[in-house]
Scaffold this motif. Structure first.
Motif, PDB file in Angstrom:
ATOM      1  N   THR A 111       0.892  -1.033   0.014  1.00  0.00           N
ATOM      2  CA  THR A 111      -0.171  -0.035   0.036  1.00  0.00           C
ATOM      3  C   THR A 111       0.909   1.031  -0.027  1.00  0.00           C
ATOM      4  N   MET A 112       2.026   1.560   0.596  1.00  0.00           N
ATOM      5  CA  MET A 112       2.804   2.439   0.892  1.00  0.00           C
ATOM      6  C   MET A 112       3.496   2.790  -0.529  1.00  0.00           C
ATOM      7  N   THR A 113       3.982   1.759  -1.183  1.00  0.00           N
ATOM      8  CA  THR A 113       4.425   1.833  -2.554  1.00  0.00           C
ATOM      9  C   THR A 113       3.516   2.265  -3.824  1.00  0.00           C
ATOM     10  N   LEU A 114       2.530   1.563  -3.696  1.00  0.00           N
ATOM     11  CA  LEU A 114       1.399   1.602  -4.608  1.00  0.00           C
ATOM     12  C   LEU A 114       0.720   3.068  -4.349  1.00  0.00           C
ATOM     13  N   ASP A 115       0.756   3.539  -3.158  1.00  0.00           N
ATOM     14  CA  ASP A 115       0.074   4.861  -2.860  1.00  0.00           C
ATOM     15  C   ASP A 115       0.923   6.108  -3.462  1.00  0.00           C
ATOM     16  N   LYS A 116       2.350   6.009  -3.431  1.00  0.00           N
ATOM     17  CA  LYS A 116       3.152   6.781  -3.974  1.00  0.00           C
ATOM     18  C   LYS A 116       3.513   6.783  -5.344  1.00  0.00           C
ATOM     19  N   LEU A 117       3.332   5.580  -6.038  1.00  0.00           N
ATOM     20  CA  LEU A 117       3.351   5.383  -7.544  1.00  0.00           C
ATOM     21  C   LEU A 117       1.930   6.052  -7.955  1.00  0.00           C
ATOM     22  N   ALA A 118       1.026   5.789  -7.398  1.00  0.00           N
ATOM     23  CA  ALA A 118      -0.329   6.318  -7.916  1.00  0.00           C
ATOM     24  C   ALA A 118      -0.571   7.767  -7.769  1.00  0.00           C
ATOM     25  N   SER A 119       0.288   8.452  -6.865  1.00  0.00           N
ATOM     26  CA  SER A 119       0.156  10.120  -6.876  1.00  0.00           C
ATOM     27  C   SER A 119       1.104  10.389  -7.825  1.00  0.00           C
ATOM     28  N   GLU A 120       2.077   9.680  -8.341  1.00  0.00           N
ATOM     29  CA  GLU A 120       3.056  10.293  -9.451  1.00  0.00           C
ATOM     30  C   GLU A 120       2.608   9.834 -10.744  1.00  0.00           C
ATOM     31  N   ASN A 121       1.497   9.072 -10.801  1.00  0.00           N
ATOM     32  CA  ASN A 121       1.076   8.654 -12.134  1.00  0.00           C
ATOM     33  C   ASN A 121      -0.471   8.610 -12.467  1.00  0.00           C
ATOM     34  N   PRO A 122      -0.681   9.797 -12.070  1.00  0.00           N
ATOM     35  CA  PRO A 122      -2.464   9.796 -11.988  1.00  0.00           C
ATOM     36  C   PRO A 122      -3.251   9.317 -13.152  1.00  0.00           C
ATOM     37  N   ASP A 123      -2.552   9.101 -14.222  1.00  0.00           N
ATOM     38  CA  ASP A 123      -3.421   8.754 -15.552  1.00  0.00           C
ATOM     39  C   ASP A 123      -3.458   7.170 -15.397  1.00  0.00           C
ATOM     40  N   ILE A 124      -3.014   6.552 -14.653  1.00  0.00           N
ATOM     41  CA  ILE A 124      -2.905   5.048 -14.248  1.00  0.00           C
ATOM     42  C   ILE A 124      -3.681   4.602 -13.050  1.00  0.00           C
ATOM     43  N   ALA A 125      -4.614   3.883 -13.306  1.00  0.00           N
ATOM     44  CA  ALA A 125      -5.427   3.307 -11.880  1.00  0.00           C
ATOM     45  C   ALA A 125      -4.885   2.292 -11.202  1.00  0.00           C
ATOM     46  N   GLU A 135       3.097   8.863   6.291  1.00  0.00           N
ATOM     47  CA  GLU A 135       4.124   9.939   7.071  1.00  0.00           C
ATOM     48  C   GLU A 135       5.184   9.333   7.887  1.00  0.00           C
ATOM     49  N   LYS A 136       5.373   8.160   8.291  1.00  0.00           N
ATOM     50  CA  LYS A 136       6.320   7.523   8.938  1.00  0.00           C
ATOM     51  C   LYS A 136       7.154   6.556   8.133  1.00  0.00           C
ATOM     52  N   GLY A 137       6.604   5.912   7.100  1.00  0.00           N
ATOM     53  CA  GLY A 137       7.258   4.947   6.611  1.00  0.00           C
ATOM     54  C   GLY A 137       7.405   5.002   4.968  1.00  0.00           C
ATOM     55  N   GLN A 138       6.642   5.780   4.434  1.00  0.00           N
ATOM     56  CA  GLN A 138       6.826   5.802   2.886  1.00  0.00           C
ATOM     57  C   GLN A 138       7.970   6.073   2.289  1.00  0.00           C
ATOM     58  N   GLU A 139       8.642   7.320   2.475  1.00  0.00           N
ATOM     59  CA  GLU A 139       9.987   7.634   1.978  1.00  0.00           C
ATOM     60  C   GLU A 139      11.109   6.556   2.434  1.00  0.00           C
ATOM     61  N   LYS A 140      10.940   6.173   3.534  1.00  0.00           N
ATOM     62  CA  LYS A 140      12.088   5.162   4.157  1.00  0.00           C
ATOM     63  C   LYS A 140      11.875   4.033   3.120  1.00  0.00           C
ATOM     64  N   LEU A 141      10.705   3.450   3.025  1.00  0.00           N
ATOM     65  CA  LEU A 141      10.536   2.192   2.152  1.00  0.00           C
ATOM     66  C   LEU A 141      10.961   2.435   0.761  1.00  0.00           C
ATOM     67  N   TRP A 142      10.409   3.581   0.204  1.00  0.00           N
ATOM     68  CA  TRP A 142      10.955   3.890  -1.215  1.00  0.00           C
ATOM     69  C   TRP A 142      12.157   3.892  -1.096  1.00  0.00           C
ATOM     70  N   ASP A 143      12.950   4.523  -0.407  1.00  0.00           N
ATOM     71  CA  ASP A 143      14.509   4.655  -0.394  1.00  0.00           C
ATOM     72  C   ASP A 143      14.946   3.072  -0.720  1.00  0.00           C
ATOM     73  N   HIS A 144      14.465   2.429   0.460  1.00  0.00           N
ATOM     74  CA  HIS A 144      15.122   0.895   0.459  1.00  0.00           C
ATOM     75  C   HIS A 144      14.635   0.038  -0.893  1.00  0.00           C
ATOM     76  N   THR A 145      13.640   0.501  -1.292  1.00  0.00           N
ATOM     77  CA  THR A 145      13.087  -0.342  -2.666  1.00  0.00           C
ATOM     78  C   THR A 145      14.017   0.137  -3.562  1.00  0.00           C
ATOM     79  N   GLN A 146      14.041   1.260  -3.864  1.00  0.00           N
ATOM     80  CA  GLN A 146      15.125   1.737  -4.948  1.00  0.00           C
ATOM     81  C   GLN A 146      16.363   1.219  -4.817  1.00  0.00           C
TER      82      GLN A 146
END
Length: 333
Positions: A198-212, A315-326
């Protein structure tokens, strides 16, 4: 709840002139919900190309399934794509194959995985097997295929796991891979992987609004995976699996209904406004909007934004998880 009658009515509208779904990629479509959804999609009679990604061990029985699909709908082209998707190198290879053959992807449907009831086991690349299937592999497929998804008029990404079931309890943001001694248990791993999705999909969705983007919770469906992960000689595992399968048969969705409901998730304008016409209640994203974000969809095809919990995770984990995933996926991007 979206009634089954409404589901069938919406799916009955799908035809070659009404849908933009021409190329679909199903990862984990050799059994369970992925298989049921492919069957429902092909049965609509539309001209569609499906990449069916699965393990070598499932090739023989899947070839028989593909022949059945061709008989059901000769206009559907189902391409068997062999891969061990727990291995990120194999995911990269499959994505490169699709990228070399297609100019767009309209649907990416991700279901590979199972409940991690057994002891921790790692892939040859050093990742816990279920986490590799349910998180790293899925995110790599999305990131690699993002250009093709962006080229579609109405692209959709669906990750089937536990959308709406997020919690801040039992989540360890300081040990995302649950490698610390004693940290890997099914009651920790399952909520951890759901939250990570959910955290990563939430970030990707916000950055790619034309994809559901949809994170789906399928409810009780007999996928055949409840026995995976247990020791083959485990009496507890056999008893538990038998009990779960009985309860699923008793109260769960049939294979057909599960397939139809996920076909609705894959095609209805209820999620983002593009797709088969929908006059019912519009889906709401994790940010409270009707488009341009992540939809958490339960087994009744209703959206459950889970706004408070998702907001805390964001707020607490999304960016940390994103950096880890990248960092982890970087060599394969």
């Amino acid at each position: 709840m979206v009634s089954y009658k409404e589901i069938l009515a919406s799916n009955a509208l799908i035809n070659d002139s009404a849908t933009a779904l021409r190329v679909a990629v199903f990862v984990g479509g050799t059994s369970g919900i992925g298989k049921f959804t492919i069957q429902a999609l092909v049965a609509t009679g539309i001209r569609v190309k499906i990449y069916l990604v699965g393990r070598k061990s499932s090739r023989e029985r899947t070839q028989a399934f593909i022949e059945e699909l061709h008989t059901l709908n000769p206009k559907a082209e189902v391409i068997w794509t062999e891969a061990e998707v727990a291995l990120l190198a194999d995911v990269k290879r499959v994505c490169e194959l699709i990228q070399s053959n297609e100019s767009r992807v309209d649907l990416l449907f991700l279901t590979a995985g199972y409940a991690p009831f057994g002891t921790r086991a790692e892939t040859a690349e050093g990742h816990e097997v279920v986490q590799a299937l349910e998180y790293y592999s899925r995110m790599l497929f999305i990131l690699r295929l993002l250009p093709l998804l962006s080229a579609s008029d109405a692209a959709r990404v669906i990750s089937v796991l536990g959308g709406g079931m997020e919690t801040t309890h039992l989540i360890d943001l300081d040990d995302l891979d649950l490698k610390r001694p004693g940290n890997f248990r099914v009651y920790r791993a399952r909520p951890q992987y759901i939250a990570m999705n959910t955290m990563t999909l939430d970030k990707l969705a916000s950055e790619n609004p034309d994809i559901a983007f949809i994170h789906s919770s399928p409810g009780a469906v007999n996928t055949g995976n409840v026995r995976r992960g247990w020791d083959a000689n485990s009496i507890v595992g056999a008893v538990f699996s038998g009990l779960v399968e009985f309860l699923t048969w008793l109260i769960g969705f049939s294979d057909d209904e599960s397939g139809q409901r996920h076909l609705f998730d894959s095609t209805s304008a209820a999620f983002g406004g593009r797709g088969m016409p929908w006059t019912g209640k519009a889906g709401i994203t994790t940010t409270g909007k009707s488009a341009g974000g992540l939809f958490l969809v339960n087994n009744k095809c209703d959206c459950t934004p889970n706004a408070k919990v998702v907001g805390q995770l964001r707020e607490k984990g999304q960016e940390k998880l994103w950096d880890h995933t990248q960092i982890l996926l970087g060599p394969y991007l």
